[in-house]
Design an enzyme around this catalytic site. Structure first.
Site, short mmCIF file in Angstrom:
data_model
loop_
_atom_site.label_atom_id
_atom_site.label_comp_id
_atom_site.label_asym_id
_atom_site.label_seq_id
_atom_site.Cartn_x
_atom_site.Cartn_y
_atom_site.Cartn_z
N HIS A 82 -4.74 21.31 30.34
CA HIS A 82 -5.66 20.79 29.32
C HIS A 82 -6.61 21.88 28.81
O HIS A 82 -6.66 22.13 27.60
CB HIS A 82 -6.43 19.57 29.84
CG HIS A 82 -7.58 19.19 28.98
ND1 HIS A 82 -7.41 18.70 27.69
CD2 HIS A 82 -8.92 19.26 29.19
CE1 HIS A 82 -8.61 18.48 27.16
NE2 HIS A 82 -9.53 18.80 28.05
N GLU A 110 -17.48 19.49 36.02
CA GLU A 110 -17.24 18.22 36.70
C GLU A 110 -16.64 18.41 38.10
O GLU A 110 -16.65 17.48 38.89
CB GLU A 110 -16.31 17.35 35.86
CG GLU A 110 -16.88 17.03 34.50
CD GLU A 110 -15.82 16.52 33.53
OE1 GLU A 110 -14.65 16.42 33.92
OE2 GLU A 110 -16.19 16.24 32.39
N ASP A 111 -16.06 19.57 38.35
CA ASP A 111 -15.32 19.78 39.60
C ASP A 111 -16.15 20.29 40.70
O ASP A 111 -16.90 20.97 40.91
CB ASP A 111 -14.13 20.71 39.35
CG ASP A 111 -13.15 20.07 38.38
OD1 ASP A 111 -13.02 18.86 38.38
OD2 ASP A 111 -12.54 20.84 37.61
#
Length: 111
Positions: A82, A110-111
């Site tokens: 992505h 986000e990770d």
């Protein structure tokens, strides 16, 4: 993983056609040489006392690939496809180095 690296190499080739300096840039502020240790524009630097030896775009890809390791999309593809796809769109638009780095890193927060 080799397939992902091939996708990144294709991206680099595309960027090189319209912005050759971006391929070898070590920071956003200076695309002609590695930055000094005091350069605040460097990111993804692994050692705070010495300038990076790997160009910024490569470091962004390496960081994103590591951050998304083991994650898959609903399709089963590795998640890194992505950000690589977004970076490819950014390259099609012939946008600058900060935009390319942002595309590669946009989901790592986000990770």
């Amino acid at each position: 993983e080799d397939e992902l690296d091939d996708i990144f190499e294709d991206l680099m080739a595309k960027v090189e056609q319209y912005n050759p300096g971006a391929i070898d840039a070590y920071s956003i502020s200076d695309t002609s040489r590695p930055p000094s240790t005091g350069d605040n524009a460097t990111i993804l630097q692994t050692d705070e006392t010495s300038p990076p030896s790997i160009p910024l775009l490569q470091r962004a890809y390496n960081y994103a690939k590591t951050a998304h390791r083991g994650q898959c999309r609903k399709s089963g593809e590795p998640y890194i496809t992505h950000p690589l796809g977004v970076a490819d769109i950014i390259a099609d638009m012939k946008l600058d180095l900060p935009s390319l780095v942002t595309a590669l890193l946009h989901d790592t927060v986000e990770d």
